[in-house]
Design a protein around this motif. Structure first.
Motif, PDB file in Angstrom:
ATOM      1  N   ALA A 351       0.833  -1.206   0.000  1.00  9.73           N
ATOM      2  CA  ALA A 351       0.000   0.000   0.000  1.00  9.73           C
ATOM      3  C   ALA A 351       0.865   1.254   0.000  1.00  9.73           C
ATOM      4  O   ALA A 351       0.585   2.225  -0.719  1.00  9.73           O
ATOM      5  CB  ALA A 351      -0.943   0.004   1.201  1.00  9.73           C
ATOM      6  N   ASP A 352       1.939   1.242   0.787  1.00  7.72           N
ATOM      7  CA  ASP A 352       2.837   2.402   0.829  1.00  7.72           C
ATOM      8  C   ASP A 352       3.537   2.613  -0.504  1.00  7.72           C
ATOM      9  O   ASP A 352       3.766   3.761  -0.924  1.00  7.72           O
ATOM     10  CB  ASP A 352       3.870   2.229   1.943  1.00  7.72           C
ATOM     11  CG  ASP A 352       3.290   2.496   3.323  1.00  7.72           C
ATOM     12  OD1 ASP A 352       2.316   3.269   3.427  1.00  7.72           O
ATOM     13  OD2 ASP A 352       3.811   1.926   4.297  1.00  7.72           O
ATOM     14  N   LEU A 353       3.897   1.526  -1.173  1.00 10.13           N
ATOM     15  CA  LEU A 353       4.535   1.650  -2.485  1.00 10.13           C
ATOM     16  C   LEU A 353       3.583   2.278  -3.499  1.00 10.13           C
ATOM     17  O   LEU A 353       3.994   3.096  -4.330  1.00 10.13           O
ATOM     18  CB  LEU A 353       5.003   0.275  -2.972  1.00 10.13           C
ATOM     19  CG  LEU A 353       6.173  -0.341  -2.205  1.00 10.13           C
ATOM     20  CD1 LEU A 353       6.427  -1.772  -2.677  1.00 10.13           C
ATOM     21  CD2 LEU A 353       7.436   0.508  -2.376  1.00 10.13           C
ATOM     22  N   LEU A 354       2.308   1.899  -3.423  1.00 12.24           N
ATOM     23  CA  LEU A 354       1.316   2.498  -4.313  1.00 12.24           C
ATOM     24  C   LEU A 354       1.092   3.962  -3.956  1.00 12.24           C
ATOM     25  O   LEU A 354       0.973   4.824  -4.842  1.00 12.24           O
ATOM     26  CB  LEU A 354       0.002   1.711  -4.228  1.00 12.24           C
ATOM     27  CG  LEU A 354      -1.140   2.156  -5.142  1.00 12.24           C
ATOM     28  CD1 LEU A 354      -0.698   2.231  -6.599  1.00 12.24           C
ATOM     29  CD2 LEU A 354      -2.330   1.213  -5.005  1.00 12.24           C
ATOM     30  N   ILE A 355       1.042   4.253  -2.665  1.00  6.31           N
ATOM     31  CA  ILE A 355       0.873   5.645  -2.224  1.00  6.31           C
ATOM     32  C   ILE A 355       2.047   6.502  -2.681  1.00  6.31           C
ATOM     33  O   ILE A 355       1.856   7.667  -3.069  1.00  6.31           O
ATOM     34  CB  ILE A 355       0.706   5.697  -0.688  1.00  6.31           C
ATOM     35  CG1 ILE A 355      -0.668   5.120  -0.303  1.00  6.31           C
ATOM     36  CG2 ILE A 355       0.831   7.137  -0.163  1.00  6.31           C
ATOM     37  CD1 ILE A 355      -0.840   4.900   1.174  1.00  6.31           C
ATOM     38  N   ASP A 356       3.259   5.956  -2.670  1.00  6.04           N
ATOM     39  CA  ASP A 356       4.430   6.709  -3.158  1.00  6.04           C
ATOM     40  C   ASP A 356       4.221   7.158  -4.587  1.00  6.04           C
ATOM     41  O   ASP A 356       4.583   8.288  -4.956  1.00  6.04           O
ATOM     42  CB  ASP A 356       5.688   5.855  -3.053  1.00  6.04           C
ATOM     43  CG  ASP A 356       6.169   5.657  -1.629  1.00  6.04           C
ATOM     44  OD1 ASP A 356       5.719   6.406  -0.735  1.00  6.04           O
ATOM     45  OD2 ASP A 356       7.012   4.748  -1.414  1.00  6.04           O
ATOM     46  N   GLN A 357       3.652   6.277  -5.398  1.00  5.83           N
ATOM     47  CA  GLN A 357       3.381   6.636  -6.790  1.00  5.83           C
ATOM     48  C   GLN A 357       2.320   7.728  -6.899  1.00  5.83           C
ATOM     49  O   GLN A 357       2.415   8.633  -7.726  1.00  5.83           O
ATOM     50  CB  GLN A 357       2.938   5.394  -7.585  1.00  5.83           C
ATOM     51  CG  GLN A 357       3.987   4.298  -7.667  1.00  5.83           C
ATOM     52  CD  GLN A 357       5.264   4.772  -8.337  1.00  5.83           C
ATOM     53  OE1 GLN A 357       5.217   5.449  -9.379  1.00  5.83           O
ATOM     54  NE2 GLN A 357       6.408   4.414  -7.762  1.00  5.83           N
ATOM     55  N   MET A 358       1.306   7.638  -6.038  1.00 12.38           N
ATOM     56  CA  MET A 358       0.268   8.657  -6.025  1.00 12.38           C
ATOM     57  C   MET A 358       0.828  10.013  -5.624  1.00 12.38           C
ATOM     58  O   MET A 358       0.506  11.052  -6.223  1.00 12.38           O
ATOM     59  CB  MET A 358      -0.855   8.244  -5.069  1.00 12.38           C
ATOM     60  CG  MET A 358      -1.603   6.984  -5.512  1.00 12.38           C
ATOM     61  SD  MET A 358      -2.697   6.335  -4.214  1.00 12.38           S
ATOM     62  CE  MET A 358      -3.857   7.685  -4.040  1.00 12.38           C
ATOM     63  N   LEU A 359       1.676  10.016  -4.603  1.00 12.26           N
ATOM     64  CA  LEU A 359       2.287  11.273  -4.151  1.00 12.26           C
ATOM     65  C   LEU A 359       3.161  11.862  -5.251  1.00 12.26           C
ATOM     66  O   LEU A 359       3.197  13.102  -5.448  1.00 12.26           O
ATOM     67  CB  LEU A 359       3.124  11.026  -2.895  1.00 12.26           C
ATOM     68  CG  LEU A 359       2.338  10.676  -1.627  1.00 12.26           C
ATOM     69  CD1 LEU A 359       3.283  10.236  -0.510  1.00 12.26           C
ATOM     70  CD2 LEU A 359       1.510  11.881  -1.162  1.00 12.26           C
ATOM     71  N   ASP A 360       3.866  11.025  -5.967  1.00 12.71           N
ATOM     72  CA  ASP A 360       4.724  11.500  -7.038  1.00 12.71           C
ATOM     73  C   ASP A 360       3.914  12.155  -8.168  1.00 12.71           C
ATOM     74  O   ASP A 360       4.330  13.168  -8.745  1.00 12.71           O
ATOM     75  CB  ASP A 360       5.535  10.330  -7.601  1.00 12.71           C
ATOM     76  CG  ASP A 360       6.554  10.770  -8.626  1.00 12.71           C
ATOM     77  OD1 ASP A 360       7.409  11.616  -8.288  1.00 12.71           O
ATOM     78  OD2 ASP A 360       6.530  10.260  -9.764  1.00 12.71           O
ATOM     79  N   LEU A 361       2.733  11.592  -8.445  1.00 15.76           N
ATOM     80  CA  LEU A 361       1.890  12.132  -9.510  1.00 15.76           C
ATOM     81  C   LEU A 361       1.177  13.425  -9.103  1.00 15.76           C
ATOM     82  O   LEU A 361       0.710  14.179  -9.974  1.00 15.76           O
ATOM     83  CB  LEU A 361       0.846  11.097  -9.929  1.00 15.76           C
ATOM     84  CG  LEU A 361       1.349   9.875 -10.702  1.00 15.76           C
ATOM     85  CD1 LEU A 361       0.234   8.862 -10.906  1.00 15.76           C
ATOM     86  CD2 LEU A 361       1.943  10.297 -12.046  1.00 15.76           C
ATOM     87  N   THR A 362       1.066  13.672  -7.809  1.00 10.33           N
ATOM     88  CA  THR A 362       0.320  14.854  -7.362  1.00 10.33           C
ATOM     89  C   THR A 362       1.225  15.956  -6.838  1.00 10.33           C
ATOM     90  O   THR A 362       0.763  16.898  -6.182  1.00 10.33           O
ATOM     91  CB  THR A 362      -0.692  14.460  -6.268  1.00 10.33           C
ATOM     92  OG1 THR A 362      -0.010  13.777  -5.205  1.00 10.33           O
ATOM     93  CG2 THR A 362      -1.775  13.557  -6.824  1.00 10.33           C
ATOM     94  N   LYS A 363       2.533  15.858  -7.089  1.00 10.51           N
ATOM     95  CA  LYS A 363       3.448  16.903  -6.635  1.00 10.51           C
ATOM     96  C   LYS A 363       3.130  18.233  -7.314  1.00 10.51           C
ATOM     97  O   LYS A 363       2.804  18.270  -8.500  1.00 10.51           O
ATOM     98  CB  LYS A 363       4.897  16.506  -6.953  1.00 10.51           C
ATOM     99  CG  LYS A 363       5.443  15.424  -6.031  1.00 10.51           C
ATOM    100  CD  LYS A 363       6.868  15.094  -6.414  1.00 10.51           C
ATOM    101  CE  LYS A 363       7.467  14.034  -5.508  1.00 10.51           C
ATOM    102  NZ  LYS A 363       8.823  13.633  -5.931  1.00 10.51           N
TER     103      LYS A 363
END
Length: 363
Positions: A351-363
């Protein structure tokens, strides 16, 4: 983050989405969330029970043969995009996440047309039709198995995250729930279940094994599935097997997994995520009725590294099942080796790995 999540049709699409929402909340990253599904789908009940805000669009899948229903499918998809755009404009998400199922196609595609960051999550070893379609339009494609990467041509978008459900169960400790079923938490335990509805071929094989199971040094917890429970109980009504507990269903199934030494059942993506996160050996009987026989491919990933054994449904009977269960449970070295191999495949931070991708896309 303001997040729209969409996935439906089966638990395999729904539970990873819910696990992702829970982890976002746990990390205080979620300002607001909206789940988009269908009114008739399983998600409408599951998501509403969790008090997660829920909106619906009407959509259906394509028929494999030429059919007028496919004309209706196209019509519903177009109408679904218009409704999805309206939902997105009203909610104003920072990102839209699709976890599979036909319903996610309209909301994720609509987000693409509105230039909202998008990511899809593929749980299985064979990509679903919806995700293969959406791969052309999304910013990122999160996968649970490296083997599915070959099915997407958008290689630069792929990222291996695992299944968020894995992280949800990874931290669960032994809790002696076996006592609820009249079993001894100190005795090695085999859990047998074919999903919430049960699997009749598996149930028939288990019925034939119960007497021999009762004579072993391990114990068995057998969940028949709610619709099969009555006929199983009727079939064994004149018997009283020690070390065997027969139930229709197990609420909060993940909570019992740390107390289990071997799992026998189907090889859906959610089950695999859970058992590898905890490092539990398995005997898989893949369902032959799922799209592209993806459960067999899922199972083969674990059998190749000796984390699991597989019995194909046509080869399943009481003798074949008894033989493989005894092989694992009566050989500690084999059991421990399979457990270690299973653990190596697990992704307990999925879940954290997926969230990392989400955070990267919303910078």
């Amino acid at each position: 983050m303001r997040v729209i999540i969409s996935g439906g049709g089966t638990g395999g699409h729904i539970y990873p989405a819910i696990a992702l929402i829970k982890q976002l909340k746990k990390r205080n990253l979620l300002d607001d969330v909206l789940y988009v599904g269908t009114q008739k789908g399983l998600e409408s009940r599951i998501v509403k029970e969790l008090d997660i805000p829920f909106e619906t669009v009407e959509i259906q899948g394509f028929k494999r043969k030429l059919s007028f229903q496919n004309v209706i499918t196209v019509k519903l998809f177009i109408e679904g995009i218009f409704k999805a755009r309206k939902i997105i404009k009203q909610f104003k998400p920072d990102i839209v996440v699709g976890t599979g199922g036909y319903v996610s196609s309209s909301i994720v595609y609509a987000a693409h047309t509105l230039k909202i960051p998008t990511i899809i999550h593929e749980q299985n070893s064979i990509a679903g039709v919806t995700n293969k379609f959406l791969g052309n339009f999304v910013n990122k494609i999160a996968i649970s198995f490296q083997e599915v990467a070959s099915e997407f041509k958008e290689k630069d978008k792929l990222v291996l995250t695992g299944n968020p459900r894995a992280q949800e169960v990874a931290g669960i400790k032994k809790n002696n729930r076996l006592q609820e079923f009249g079993l001894d938490p100190k005795i090695p335990t085999v859990l047998i279940f074919g999903g919430s509805r049960g699997a009749e071929p598996l149930n028939r094989a288990v019925i034939g094994c119960l007497k021999e199971f009762s004579e072993q040094s391990y114990q068995v917890l057998f969940a028949t599935g709610k619709i099969h429970y009555d006929y199983v109980k009727e079939a064994i009504k004149d018997t009283d097997y020690e070390n065997v507990s027969v139930v229709s269903y197990i609420d909060n199934m993940p909570e019992i997994l740390p107390d289990v030494d071997l799992i026998v059942g189907r090889s859906g993506a959610t089950s695999i995520a859970e058992i590898t996160a905890l490092g539990i050996p398995a005997v898989f009987i893949p369902s032959p009725y799922v799209t592209h026989d993806h459960q067999t491919t899922n199972a083969q990933i674990l059998t190749k590294v000796n984390a699991a054994k597989m019995i194909k449904e046509p080869d399943l009977n009481d003798k074949s099942l008894m033989e493989v269960v005894n092989q694992i449970m009566n050989d500690k070295q084999l059991h421990d080796e399979m457990a270690d191999n299973s653990k190596k495949l697990g992704m307990p931070d999925a879940a954290d790995l997926l969230i990392d991708q989400m955070l990267d896309l919303t910078k």
